[in-house]
Write a protein that holds these residues in place. Structure first.
Motif, PDB file in Angstrom:
ATOM      1  N   ALA A  63      11.012   7.416   1.544  1.00  0.00           N
ATOM      2  CA  ALA A  63      10.874   6.325   0.489  1.00  0.00           C
ATOM      3  C   ALA A  63      12.276   5.534   0.115  1.00  0.00           C
ATOM      4  O   ALA A  63      12.531   4.471   0.174  1.00  0.00           O
ATOM      5  CB  ALA A  63      10.456   6.690  -0.737  1.00  0.00           C
ATOM      6  N   ARG A  64      13.188   6.284   0.233  1.00  0.00           N
ATOM      7  CA  ARG A  64      14.612   5.742   0.157  1.00  0.00           C
ATOM      8  C   ARG A  64      15.242   4.955   1.373  1.00  0.00           C
ATOM      9  O   ARG A  64      15.737   3.889   1.477  1.00  0.00           O
ATOM     10  CB  ARG A  64      15.677   6.746   0.054  1.00  0.00           C
ATOM     11  CG  ARG A  64      15.589   7.431  -1.683  1.00  0.00           C
ATOM     12  CD  ARG A  64      16.875   8.205  -1.836  1.00  0.00           C
ATOM     13  NE  ARG A  64      16.985   9.339  -1.397  1.00  0.00           N
ATOM     14  CZ  ARG A  64      16.161  10.336  -1.979  1.00  0.00           C
ATOM     15  NH1 ARG A  64      15.765  10.413  -3.159  1.00  0.00           N
ATOM     16  NH2 ARG A  64      16.150  11.832  -1.154  1.00  0.00           N
ATOM     17  N   LEU A  65      14.802   5.640   2.463  1.00  0.00           N
ATOM     18  CA  LEU A  65      15.138   5.026   3.923  1.00  0.00           C
ATOM     19  C   LEU A  65      14.364   3.553   3.782  1.00  0.00           C
ATOM     20  O   LEU A  65      15.012   2.644   4.251  1.00  0.00           O
ATOM     21  CB  LEU A  65      14.721   5.917   4.887  1.00  0.00           C
ATOM     22  CG  LEU A  65      14.987   5.569   6.104  1.00  0.00           C
ATOM     23  CD1 LEU A  65      16.482   5.437   6.727  1.00  0.00           C
ATOM     24  CD2 LEU A  65      14.365   6.388   7.336  1.00  0.00           C
ATOM     25  N   ALA A  66      13.226   3.374   3.560  1.00  0.00           N
ATOM     26  CA  ALA A  66      12.307   2.325   3.548  1.00  0.00           C
ATOM     27  C   ALA A  66      13.081   1.162   2.519  1.00  0.00           C
ATOM     28  O   ALA A  66      13.300   0.109   2.828  1.00  0.00           O
ATOM     29  CB  ALA A  66      11.077   2.395   3.153  1.00  0.00           C
ATOM     30  N   ALA A  67      13.554   1.668   1.128  1.00  0.00           N
ATOM     31  CA  ALA A  67      14.264   0.921   0.531  1.00  0.00           C
ATOM     32  C   ALA A  67      15.442   0.364   1.229  1.00  0.00           C
ATOM     33  O   ALA A  67      15.958  -0.724   1.071  1.00  0.00           O
ATOM     34  CB  ALA A  67      14.209   1.356  -0.805  1.00  0.00           C
ATOM     35  N   ALA A  68      16.048   1.297   1.744  1.00  0.00           N
ATOM     36  CA  ALA A  68      17.520   0.899   2.206  1.00  0.00           C
ATOM     37  C   ALA A  68      17.459   0.061   3.404  1.00  0.00           C
ATOM     38  O   ALA A  68      18.389  -0.914   3.770  1.00  0.00           O
ATOM     39  CB  ALA A  68      18.379   2.232   2.943  1.00  0.00           C
ATOM     40  N   GLU A  69      16.323  -0.040   4.254  1.00  0.00           N
ATOM     41  CA  GLU A  69      16.081  -0.975   5.245  1.00  0.00           C
ATOM     42  C   GLU A  69      15.330  -2.170   5.029  1.00  0.00           C
ATOM     43  O   GLU A  69      15.208  -3.384   5.751  1.00  0.00           O
ATOM     44  CB  GLU A  69      15.123  -0.543   6.258  1.00  0.00           C
ATOM     45  CG  GLU A  69      15.928   0.701   7.034  1.00  0.00           C
ATOM     46  CD  GLU A  69      15.436   1.235   8.319  1.00  0.00           C
ATOM     47  OE1 GLU A  69      14.428   0.511   8.715  1.00  0.00           O
ATOM     48  OE2 GLU A  69      15.925   2.155   8.823  1.00  0.00           O
ATOM     49  N   GLY A  70      15.260  -2.563   3.453  1.00  0.00           N
ATOM     50  CA  GLY A  70      14.737  -3.830   2.962  1.00  0.00           C
ATOM     51  C   GLY A  70      13.297  -4.193   3.241  1.00  0.00           C
ATOM     52  O   GLY A  70      12.818  -5.269   2.962  1.00  0.00           O
ATOM     53  N   LEU A  71      12.581  -2.972   3.435  1.00  0.00           N
ATOM     54  CA  LEU A  71      11.088  -3.143   3.536  1.00  0.00           C
ATOM     55  C   LEU A  71      10.484  -3.178   1.877  1.00  0.00           C
ATOM     56  O   LEU A  71      11.136  -2.927   0.949  1.00  0.00           O
ATOM     57  CB  LEU A  71      10.637  -1.968   4.242  1.00  0.00           C
ATOM     58  CG  LEU A  71      10.880  -1.524   5.468  1.00  0.00           C
ATOM     59  CD1 LEU A  71      10.219  -0.323   6.143  1.00  0.00           C
ATOM     60  CD2 LEU A  71      10.620  -2.680   6.367  1.00  0.00           C
ATOM     61  N   PRO A  72       9.142  -3.567   1.936  1.00  0.00           N
ATOM     62  CA  PRO A  72       8.867  -3.985   0.692  1.00  0.00           C
ATOM     63  C   PRO A  72       8.507  -2.637  -0.047  1.00  0.00           C
ATOM     64  O   PRO A  72       8.620  -1.508   0.631  1.00  0.00           O
ATOM     65  CB  PRO A  72       7.278  -4.458   0.981  1.00  0.00           C
ATOM     66  CG  PRO A  72       7.387  -5.302   2.372  1.00  0.00           C
ATOM     67  CD  PRO A  72       8.485  -4.399   3.005  1.00  0.00           C
ATOM     68  N   PRO A  73       8.598  -2.482  -1.271  1.00  0.00           N
ATOM     69  CA  PRO A  73       8.465  -1.189  -1.936  1.00  0.00           C
ATOM     70  C   PRO A  73       7.353  -0.384  -1.348  1.00  0.00           C
ATOM     71  O   PRO A  73       6.222  -0.539  -1.275  1.00  0.00           O
ATOM     72  CB  PRO A  73       8.252  -1.446  -3.321  1.00  0.00           C
ATOM     73  CG  PRO A  73       8.552  -2.825  -3.562  1.00  0.00           C
ATOM     74  CD  PRO A  73       8.395  -3.596  -2.235  1.00  0.00           C
ATOM     75  N   LEU A  74       7.875   0.891  -1.167  1.00  0.00           N
ATOM     76  CA  LEU A  74       6.909   1.975  -0.368  1.00  0.00           C
ATOM     77  C   LEU A  74       6.661   3.290  -1.298  1.00  0.00           C
ATOM     78  O   LEU A  74       7.830   3.881  -1.506  1.00  0.00           O
ATOM     79  CB  LEU A  74       7.191   2.187   0.800  1.00  0.00           C
ATOM     80  CG  LEU A  74       6.750   3.447   1.837  1.00  0.00           C
ATOM     81  CD1 LEU A  74       5.168   3.011   1.889  1.00  0.00           C
ATOM     82  CD2 LEU A  74       7.159   3.664   2.864  1.00  0.00           C
ATOM     83  N   ALA A  75       5.571   3.496  -1.771  1.00  0.00           N
ATOM     84  CA  ALA A  75       5.379   4.721  -2.500  1.00  0.00           C
ATOM     85  C   ALA A  75       4.913   5.725  -1.368  1.00  0.00           C
ATOM     86  O   ALA A  75       3.928   5.575  -0.657  1.00  0.00           O
ATOM     87  CB  ALA A  75       4.434   4.477  -3.461  1.00  0.00           C
ATOM     88  N   VAL A  76       5.661   6.762  -1.148  1.00  0.00           N
ATOM     89  CA  VAL A  76       5.517   7.815  -0.329  1.00  0.00           C
ATOM     90  C   VAL A  76       5.080   9.152  -1.280  1.00  0.00           C
ATOM     91  O   VAL A  76       5.941   9.827  -1.733  1.00  0.00           O
ATOM     92  CB  VAL A  76       6.540   8.403   0.563  1.00  0.00           C
ATOM     93  CG1 VAL A  76       6.365   9.411   1.448  1.00  0.00           C
ATOM     94  CG2 VAL A  76       7.207   7.001   1.002  1.00  0.00           C
ATOM     95  N   GLY A 124       0.747  -1.343   0.050  1.00  0.00           N
ATOM     96  CA  GLY A 124      -0.016  -0.011   0.044  1.00  0.00           C
ATOM     97  C   GLY A 124       0.835   1.219   0.102  1.00  0.00           C
ATOM     98  O   GLY A 124       2.049   1.228   0.510  1.00  0.00           O
ATOM     99  N   SER A 125       0.389   2.324  -0.493  1.00  0.00           N
ATOM    100  CA  SER A 125       1.161   3.556  -0.660  1.00  0.00           C
ATOM    101  C   SER A 125       0.705   4.354   0.590  1.00  0.00           C
ATOM    102  O   SER A 125      -0.343   4.388   1.382  1.00  0.00           O
ATOM    103  CB  SER A 125       0.694   4.306  -1.873  1.00  0.00           C
ATOM    104  OG  SER A 125       0.984   3.701  -2.954  1.00  0.00           O
ATOM    105  N   LEU A 126       1.387   5.550   0.993  1.00  0.00           N
ATOM    106  CA  LEU A 126       1.174   6.636   2.067  1.00  0.00           C
ATOM    107  C   LEU A 126       1.296   7.812   1.229  1.00  0.00           C
ATOM    108  O   LEU A 126       2.340   8.193   0.311  1.00  0.00           O
ATOM    109  CB  LEU A 126       2.783   6.392   2.837  1.00  0.00           C
ATOM    110  CG  LEU A 126       2.870   7.324   3.997  1.00  0.00           C
ATOM    111  CD1 LEU A 126       2.037   7.462   5.045  1.00  0.00           C
ATOM    112  CD2 LEU A 126       4.157   7.467   4.537  1.00  0.00           C
ATOM    113  N   VAL A 127       0.320   8.882   1.543  1.00  0.00           N
ATOM    114  CA  VAL A 127       0.423  10.035   1.334  1.00  0.00           C
ATOM    115  C   VAL A 127       1.039  10.930   2.309  1.00  0.00           C
ATOM    116  O   VAL A 127       0.619  11.031   3.802  1.00  0.00           O
ATOM    117  CB  VAL A 127      -1.153  10.449   1.011  1.00  0.00           C
ATOM    118  CG1 VAL A 127      -1.102  12.074   0.843  1.00  0.00           C
ATOM    119  CG2 VAL A 127      -1.386   9.760  -0.490  1.00  0.00           C
ATOM    120  N   ALA A 128       1.988  11.974   1.926  1.00  0.00           N
ATOM    121  CA  ALA A 128       2.266  12.930   2.702  1.00  0.00           C
ATOM    122  C   ALA A 128       1.570  14.085   2.527  1.00  0.00           C
ATOM    123  O   ALA A 128       1.844  14.640   1.228  1.00  0.00           O
ATOM    124  CB  ALA A 128       3.761  13.134   3.010  1.00  0.00           C
TER     125      ALA A 128
END
Length: 417
Positions: free
Chosen positions: A229-242, A201-205
């Motif tokens: 979004a980059r921090l989430a990717a660096a921590e290996g989380l599923p792709p996150l659209a912010v 799921g995506s997140l809206v700021a």
């Protein structure tokens, strides 16, 4: 309400095939978005609000999606227009990071099977499904050849990057981009790119200039939503659209001639996007501050200079929370960041932050104030995070804001709505 044209490919998906049952209509997930604001309609506007000449020209805009996909869909908007929007030709392609396109990647964008699009004032349209590879973090160029009488009536004013305008003519498919020598620092008309659902799921700021990324390094993509979004990717989380729905100068409770529709009015449109499950709200400092800015002759962007109380702002937050919950969205409240305010306004900020932290209205709290304040002078930004105006963070400050978001809790909410 905005009108969205039907997408022909959706109708086809419901038709029984020769070899088996109908295919399910795919769920879409927003991978990039921007929020529009109307442009002051003045004969002789200040330079910051002068509209670029676009009639009969091609406008090429570069966007950075947060998700991968093998198909895409664009949304075109005339939401704040007072005259029809005419697009004669639209193309999307991989961008080379400047004016040009990556050869062999261009795809035509159509609307209900047509290459042209005319949108009435207030209307919006989703494109047909576009077969193309979308790669997270890799730039895409959207080129729109506009009608001969077209004007720009709405924009996202602080794109924080350069987009391109051609000389007269249709240069939507031009690879080299040498004929697109005009420059603009705005987004216009293109408000969303979606891909088939690709993650939890995506997140809206959503908020004002501090979400928009004002005073971060130009062109470097260092707003806090991009950093998150980059921090989430660096921590290996599923792709996150912010998805960034910030508008510089925006207020919670008041419209502005320059800074867009008040957030309580635009929330349903700008935050309830395909695949979104959670929202982070950060707004209110301009409501507090603009009440006391001196009126300006000519274009007064801070008008109306409405005095607000803590209860006014809290009631506004409650309206946004109710709107989010009505749509099944979780909503996190961001505390208002230090802005070196005079004592009365600072007291108002502190009262509002107390409610955000302890009032129980939000589903969670992101303490941006604690992340950015100077422990020795808590009404001010930490000097290492100050862009220089005492209000907006620099790149290091925006990175600190991203680190303040509890990614583990956010991941759980997105995965188990």
């Amino acid at each position: 309400m905005p009108i969205r044209l039907p997408v022909a490919a959706f109708a086809l998906a419901a038709v029984l095939s020769v070899t088996g049952p109908a295919q399910a209509v795919p769920a879409w997930q927003a991978a990039w978005t921007t929020s529009l604001q109307s442009i002051p309609d003045l004969t002789d506007p200040p330079a910051l609000y002068a509209k670029p000449e676009v009639a009969g020209r091609t406008v090429r805009q570069v966007i950075y999606p947060d998700l991968d996909g093998r198909e895409a869909r664009l949304r075109i908007s005339n939401r704040y227009g007072s005259r029809p929007l005419v697009i004669e030709h639209a193309v999307i392609a991989r961008s080379n990071g400047a004016t040009g396109l990556v050869p062999g990647t261009a795809a035509a964008v159509t609307f209900a099977g047509r290459a042209t699009l005319t949108l009435a004032p207030g209307a919006e349209a989703d494109s047909d499904v576009i077969a193309m590879d979308v790669v997270r973090g890799k730039p895409l160029a959207v080129s729109l050849a506009l009608g001969p009488h077209q004007t720009m009536q709405a924009w996202h004013r602080v794109a924080n990057r350069i987009n391109f305008i051609s000389k007269a003519g249709d240069y939507a498919q031009t690879v080299a981009g040498t004929d697109l020598r005009g420059r603009t620092t705005h987004y216009a008309w293109v408000t969303q790119l979606s891909v088939p659902a690709a993650g939890p799921g995506s997140l809206v700021a959503i908020g004002d200039s501090i979400t928009d990324g004002m005073r971060s390094t130009f062109g470097a993509r260092h707003s806090w939503p991009e950093d998150l979004a980059r921090l989430a990717a660096a921590e290996g989380l599923p792709p996150l659209a912010v998805l960034n729905a910030g508008i510089s100068g925006n207020r919670l409770l008041s419209d502005s001639p320059c800074y867009g529709e008040r957030l309580v009015g635009r929330f349903d449109h700008d935050a309830a996007l395909p695949g979104v499950r959670a929202v982070i709200l950060l707004i209110g400092i301009n409501d507090i501050d603009f009440a006391d800015t001196p009126p300006r002759r000519g274009l007064d962007c801070d008008a109306p200079h409405t005095k607000v109380t803590a209860n006014d702002l809290i009631d506004g937050y409650k309206r946004v929370i109710e709107a989010a919950h009505r749509r099944g969205l979780r909503i996190f409240g961001g505390t208002l960041t230090p802005a070196a305010l005079p004592p009365a306004r600072e007291a108002l900020r502190q009262t509002v932050n107390q409610w955000i932290r302890h009032g129980g209205g939000f589903d969670g709290v992101i303490d941006f104030d604690a992340a950015l304040r100077d422990p020795q002078h808590p009404t001010r930004l930490l000097p290492a995070y100050n862009s220089g105006d005492g209000i907006h963070p620099n790149d290091a400050g925006y990175a600190a804001m991203a680190r303040a978001v509890p990614l583990t809790k956010l991941r759980d909410i997105l995965s188990h709505p």
